[in-house]
Design a protein around this motif. Structure first.
Motif, PDB file in Angstrom:
ATOM      1  N   TYR A   2      -3.544   0.272 -20.785  1.00 57.02           N
ATOM      2  CA  TYR A   2      -4.165   1.517 -20.316  1.00 57.02           C
ATOM      3  C   TYR A   2      -5.101   1.157 -19.169  1.00 57.02           C
ATOM      4  CZ  TYR A   2      -2.514   2.901 -24.929  1.00 57.02           C
ATOM      5  OH  TYR A   2      -1.733   3.116 -26.030  1.00 57.02           O
ATOM      6  N   THR A   3      -5.065   1.960 -18.135  1.00 56.58           N
ATOM      7  CA  THR A   3      -5.924   1.686 -16.972  1.00 56.58           C
ATOM      8  C   THR A   3      -6.987   2.775 -16.842  1.00 56.58           C
ATOM      9  OG1 THR A   3      -3.990   0.751 -15.900  1.00 56.58           O
ATOM     10  CG2 THR A   3      -5.903   1.138 -14.503  1.00 56.58           C
ATOM     11  N   PHE A   4      -8.245   2.345 -16.774  1.00 58.01           N
ATOM     12  CA  PHE A   4      -9.363   3.276 -16.558  1.00 58.01           C
ATOM     13  C   PHE A   4     -10.063   2.827 -15.268  1.00 58.01           C
ATOM     14  CE2 PHE A   4      -8.746   2.486 -21.078  1.00 58.01           C
ATOM     15  CZ  PHE A   4      -8.545   3.760 -21.589  1.00 58.01           C
ATOM     16  N   GLY A   5      -9.657   3.369 -14.132  1.00 57.74           N
ATOM     17  CA  GLY A   5     -10.222   2.924 -12.855  1.00 57.74           C
ATOM     18  C   GLY A   5      -9.824   1.475 -12.619  1.00 57.74           C
ATOM     19  N   HIS A   6     -10.851   0.589 -12.520  1.00 59.57           N
ATOM     20  CA  HIS A   6     -10.540  -0.833 -12.305  1.00 59.57           C
ATOM     21  C   HIS A   6     -10.355  -1.584 -13.623  1.00 59.57           C
ATOM     22  CE1 HIS A   6     -11.161  -0.635  -8.038  1.00 59.57           C
ATOM     23  NE2 HIS A   6     -12.354  -0.050  -8.208  1.00 59.57           N
ATOM     24  N   LEU A   7     -10.579  -0.861 -14.712  1.00 56.20           N
ATOM     25  CA  LEU A   7     -10.554  -1.508 -16.026  1.00 56.20           C
ATOM     26  C   LEU A   7      -9.157  -1.406 -16.658  1.00 56.20           C
ATOM     27  CD1 LEU A   7     -12.554  -2.770 -18.125  1.00 56.20           C
ATOM     28  CD2 LEU A   7     -12.778  -0.474 -19.076  1.00 56.20           C
ATOM     29  N   ILE A   8      -8.656  -2.539 -17.118  1.00 57.52           N
ATOM     30  CA  ILE A   8      -7.344  -2.531 -17.784  1.00 57.52           C
ATOM     31  C   ILE A   8      -7.523  -3.013 -19.221  1.00 57.52           C
ATOM     32  CG2 ILE A   8      -4.986  -3.453 -17.773  1.00 57.52           C
ATOM     33  CD1 ILE A   8      -5.474  -4.038 -14.750  1.00 57.52           C
ATOM     34  N   LEU A   9      -7.051  -2.183 -20.165  1.00 57.38           N
ATOM     35  CA  LEU A   9      -7.134  -2.580 -21.568  1.00 57.38           C
ATOM     36  C   LEU A   9      -5.743  -2.573 -22.188  1.00 57.38           C
ATOM     37  CD1 LEU A   9     -10.245  -0.598 -22.903  1.00 57.38           C
ATOM     38  CD2 LEU A   9     -10.126  -3.007 -22.286  1.00 57.38           C
ATOM     39  N   SER A  10      -5.435  -3.611 -22.956  1.00 55.94           N
ATOM     40  CA  SER A  10      -4.142  -3.637 -23.639  1.00 55.94           C
ATOM     41  C   SER A  10      -4.237  -2.762 -24.892  1.00 55.94           C
ATOM     42  CB  SER A  10      -3.787  -5.074 -24.029  1.00 55.94           C
ATOM     43  OG  SER A  10      -4.700  -5.530 -24.992  1.00 55.94           O
ATOM     44  N   GLN A  11      -3.067  -2.397 -25.423  1.00 54.75           N
ATOM     45  CA  GLN A  11      -3.047  -1.554 -26.630  1.00 54.75           C
ATOM     46  C   GLN A  11      -3.783  -2.222 -27.801  1.00 54.75           C
ATOM     47  OE1 GLN A  11       0.471  -1.576 -28.752  1.00 54.75           O
ATOM     48  NE2 GLN A  11       0.150   0.359 -29.816  1.00 54.75           N
ATOM     49  N   PRO A  12      -3.560  -3.548 -28.053  1.00 55.18           N
ATOM     50  CA  PRO A  12      -4.338  -4.170 -29.141  1.00 55.18           C
ATOM     51  C   PRO A  12      -5.838  -4.119 -28.898  1.00 55.18           C
ATOM     52  CG  PRO A  12      -2.516  -5.573 -28.515  1.00 55.18           C
ATOM     53  CD  PRO A  12      -2.554  -4.474 -27.511  1.00 55.18           C
ATOM     54  N   GLN A  13      -6.238  -4.247 -27.628  1.00 55.75           N
ATOM     55  CA  GLN A  13      -7.692  -4.191 -27.335  1.00 55.75           C
ATOM     56  C   GLN A  13      -8.275  -2.823 -27.663  1.00 55.75           C
ATOM     57  OE1 GLN A  13      -7.877  -5.680 -23.173  1.00 55.75           O
ATOM     58  NE2 GLN A  13      -9.524  -6.993 -23.931  1.00 55.75           N
ATOM     59  N   VAL A  14      -7.497  -1.767 -27.381  1.00 55.46           N
ATOM     60  CA  VAL A  14      -7.973  -0.417 -27.691  1.00 55.46           C
ATOM     61  C   VAL A  14      -8.139  -0.269 -29.207  1.00 55.46           C
ATOM     62  CG1 VAL A  14      -7.394   2.042 -27.627  1.00 55.46           C
ATOM     63  CG2 VAL A  14      -6.991   0.614 -25.620  1.00 55.46           C
ATOM     64  N   TRP A  15      -7.148  -0.774 -29.960  1.00 58.08           N
ATOM     65  CA  TRP A  15      -7.256  -0.737 -31.431  1.00 58.08           C
ATOM     66  C   TRP A  15      -8.476  -1.521 -31.896  1.00 58.08           C
ATOM     67  CZ3 TRP A  15      -5.299   2.842 -34.097  1.00 58.08           C
ATOM     68  CH2 TRP A  15      -4.030   3.361 -33.842  1.00 58.08           C
TER      69      TRP A  15
ATOM     70  N   MET B 159     -14.305  -6.215 -11.639  1.00 59.42           N
ATOM     71  CA  MET B 159     -14.074  -7.555 -12.207  1.00 59.42           C
ATOM     72  C   MET B 159     -15.098  -7.871 -13.305  1.00 59.42           C
ATOM     73  SD  MET B 159     -12.220 -10.368 -11.789  1.00 59.42           S
ATOM     74  CE  MET B 159     -12.243 -12.132 -11.902  1.00 59.42           C
ATOM     75  N   LEU B 160     -16.379  -7.672 -12.948  1.00 60.23           N
ATOM     76  CA  LEU B 160     -17.439  -7.957 -13.921  1.00 60.23           C
ATOM     77  C   LEU B 160     -17.293  -7.051 -15.135  1.00 60.23           C
ATOM     78  CD1 LEU B 160     -20.102  -9.451 -14.654  1.00 60.23           C
ATOM     79  CD2 LEU B 160     -21.329  -7.581 -13.565  1.00 60.23           C
ATOM     80  N   LEU B 161     -17.047  -5.765 -14.882  1.00 58.69           N
ATOM     81  CA  LEU B 161     -16.903  -4.801 -15.981  1.00 58.69           C
ATOM     82  C   LEU B 161     -15.773  -5.223 -16.926  1.00 58.69           C
ATOM     83  CD1 LEU B 161     -17.804  -2.066 -17.187  1.00 58.69           C
ATOM     84  CD2 LEU B 161     -16.007  -0.991 -15.827  1.00 58.69           C
ATOM     85  N   GLN B 162     -14.686  -5.691 -16.361  1.00 56.80           N
ATOM     86  CA  GLN B 162     -13.543  -6.131 -17.158  1.00 56.80           C
ATOM     87  C   GLN B 162     -13.964  -7.267 -18.110  1.00 56.80           C
ATOM     88  OE1 GLN B 162      -9.991  -4.962 -16.826  1.00 56.80           O
ATOM     89  NE2 GLN B 162     -10.184  -5.863 -18.857  1.00 56.80           N
ATOM     90  N   PHE B 163     -14.716  -8.231 -17.568  1.00 58.12           N
ATOM     91  CA  PHE B 163     -15.160  -9.354 -18.386  1.00 58.12           C
ATOM     92  C   PHE B 163     -16.155  -8.891 -19.460  1.00 58.12           C
ATOM     93  CE2 PHE B 163     -13.263 -12.001 -15.157  1.00 58.12           C
ATOM     94  CZ  PHE B 163     -12.856 -13.102 -15.880  1.00 58.12           C
TER      95      PHE B 163
END
Lengths: 289, 261
Positions: free
Chosen positions: A129-142, A1-5
């Motif tokens: 995209y999911t990396f373990g507990h981390l979820i990133l959207s495609q725009p976020q990756v860009w 959770m913290l990592l995501q934020f």
């Protein structure tokens, strides 16, 4: 959770950094409080929207068109507005008012052409995209990839190229700069082109995720200005540190408080810095001579 | 290079009190390899004259000639490229740049000027930059000695130096450029007495070895006497006295109105 934020905050911080670089390039070198950057941000967004949604260009090509066009508009703002005022040795207040004028004109032009309704670049569900507990959207990756590359290129440019050295010299003392034989107008041309590019990159990366409306520019520019002050006014690369710090703190605030607190917290951090460390994180106290 | 000022006039308009004629026909010729001092009271227009020669003031009447050619159309940066170097009264160095960067900035060239040149000619640019660095180190070595603290401060920001030290480096920096004419505005102000001799030596060396033409504004009369071949006394908008330094400074009129003796 913290990592995501934390990651969300750093990515948002990168976008603030890019816009802050665009603003600081002009402010540091010309001392013009370049509020028109907010208008350029809006112009870039709508050109990106037109290229992708109306003319059906691929995303990357659309972004390139937006960046190139914004660079052109940025240079025009200097050549048609700021430069004649500088030639007349107008005060910084006059430049500030003219910047507000340019901002208003640019936003009104966008409203005239596209209307006031919010727009999105691509009305489709974005993959994640999911990396373990981390979820990133495609725009976020860009945002993360292009943002990091742009910031790294900027740091290398400022520190390792002769133009970077010239930018730093001009930001220090315009009179000395020209007396040493350097053409201020030529340098300003490069400054405004580059500033337009960074404003446009920040804009395209952001609006691809959240969409746009003609009045969004000033809100985001305030965050970029706070990033510049927190990082340290006068130092180009300090914007990056300020942007990342601001993005991170704003994101962590969201963990505990409603999102409406974000702006309040931004200004609180800003005021704390102005009171206790006015030179910013990366700033240093200069010897007074 | 020869510098000539022909009938330079400058008027400031003041709607309440009428026009103020600061310069009312200044004529002066400074030959190559010669040091000429301009002396005169505060507000007589000495620095303004430098601003006219440098190109910061353009609404003057008369002519500024370099080797017989009127330089009026040239903007400041082109005058610098044409060989006019200047040391200001106040700021000397760019505080955000390191000492080395400050030295290198004085050596204007077009190498690396094109925005894409760092990508296509990085090797020659690097060699060129290295040569400039060596030149800067040689100059500091020569002027301040191999044990000078400035050699170990080359990577530090110039703002770390005191005013007097910035002035010294500012003068050392003049050796980096391709200047042929130097306009020195009070080079000894704020500098400790030990370094005043160093400054005089640097200026002398510039003239003897590089045949530079030097125009100097100075209130330190001992310094003027020790260095300047000729002296011009500026008062009431005109050169009231001109000749050999001793002769001008011993003139009764100059003594009474400027030196107060």
């Amino acid at each position: 959770m913290l990592l995501q934020f934390v990651i969300n905050g750093l990515i948002t911080g990168l976008l603030y950094s890019l816009l802050a670089i665009g603003f600081a390039l002009v402010y540091n070198t010309t001392k013009i409080f370049h509020l028109a950057a907010a208008g350029l941000y809006v112009v870039a967004a709508y050109i990106f929207y037109s290229a992708v949604s109306i003319f059906h260009l691929p995303l990357f090509a659309g972004a390139l068109v937006a960046v190139a066009a914004t660079m052109g508009v940025s240079l025009l703002v200097d050549v048609l507005v700021y430069r004649p005022l500088s030639k007349r040795q107008s005060s910084v207040n006059v430049s500030l008012i003219s910047a507000v004028g340019v901002l208003t004109i640019l936003v009104n032009l966008v409203v005239l052409v596209y209307g006031n309704a919010p727009k999105v670049v691509e009305n489709s569900l974005k993959s994640t995209y999911t990396f373990g507990h981390l979820i990133l959207s495609q725009p976020q990756v860009w945002q993360a990839v292009i943002g990091l590359l742009s910031v790294a290129a900027f740091v290398a440019f400022i520190h390792y190229t002769s133009w970077g050295k010239r930018f730093r010299a001009l930001s220090d003392d315009e009179v000395l700069y020209t007396t040493l034989g350097y053409n201020v107008n030529q340098t300003r041309t490069i400054v405004f082109l580059l500033s337009g590019a960074f404003v446009a990159i920040s804009s395209c990366l952001n609006v691809y995720e959240v969409g746009m409306d003609p009045n969004m520019g000033m809100n985001i520019l305030i965050n970029a200005l706070a990033a510049m002050i927190i990082g340290g006014i006068g130092r180009f690369e300090a914007c990056i540190l300020g942007g990342l710090t601001l993005g991170l703190v704003q994101s962590l605030v969201l963990m505990q408080l409603p999102s409406s607190w974000q702006t309040g917290v931004t200004f609180l951090i800003l005021m704390l810095f102005l009171f206790f460390r006015p030179q910013g994180i990366a700033g240093y106290k200069q010897r007074t001579v | 290079m020869k510098l000539e000022l022909q009938d330079i006039r400058l008027t400031f308009s003041n709607s309440r009190k009428g026009d103020f004629h600061l310069l009312q026909g200044v004529n002066l010729a400074v030959s190559e390899g010669e040091i000429t001092a301009i002396v005169g009271g505060n507000g007589t227009g000495k620095t303004t004259l430098f601003n006219i020669i440098s190109g910061f003031i353009t609404d003057y009447q008369g002519k500024v000639l370099i080797d017989g050619k009127d330089i009026r159309p040239l903007p400041t940066y082109k005058r610098a490229q044409a060989g006019i170097g200047r040391l200001f009264q106040g700021t000397q160095l760019m505080g955000n740049l390191t000492l080395m960067e400050n030295m290198k900035m004085a050596s204007v060239d077009t190498m690396g000027e094109h925005p894409i040149s760092p990508f296509i000619a990085w090797k020659s640019i690097r060699t060129h930059e290295y040569q400039k660095e060596q030149r800067a180190i040689d100059i500091i070595n020569k002027l301040f000695g191999s044990d000078s603290k400035y050699l170990s401060m080359l990577d530090q920001k110039a703002s770390a130096l005191s005013y007097g030290e910035q002035r010294l480096i500012g003068i050392a920096r003049l050796l980096m450029g391709e200047s042929k004419i130097l306009l020195l505005d009070e080079p000894t102000s704020g500098v400790n007495p030990v370094y005043i001799k160093t400054i005089a030596d640097i200026i002398r060396k510039l003239v003897e070895e590089q045949h530079m033409t030097v125009l100097l504004i100075e209130h330190n009369m001992n310094f003027v006497k020790s260095l300047a071949t000729n002296c011009a006394y500026l008062d009431n908008g005109k050169i009231m006295q001109y000749g050999q330094t001793e002769q001008v400074l011993n003139d009764e009129g100059v003594k009474n109105s400027y030196l107060g003796v």
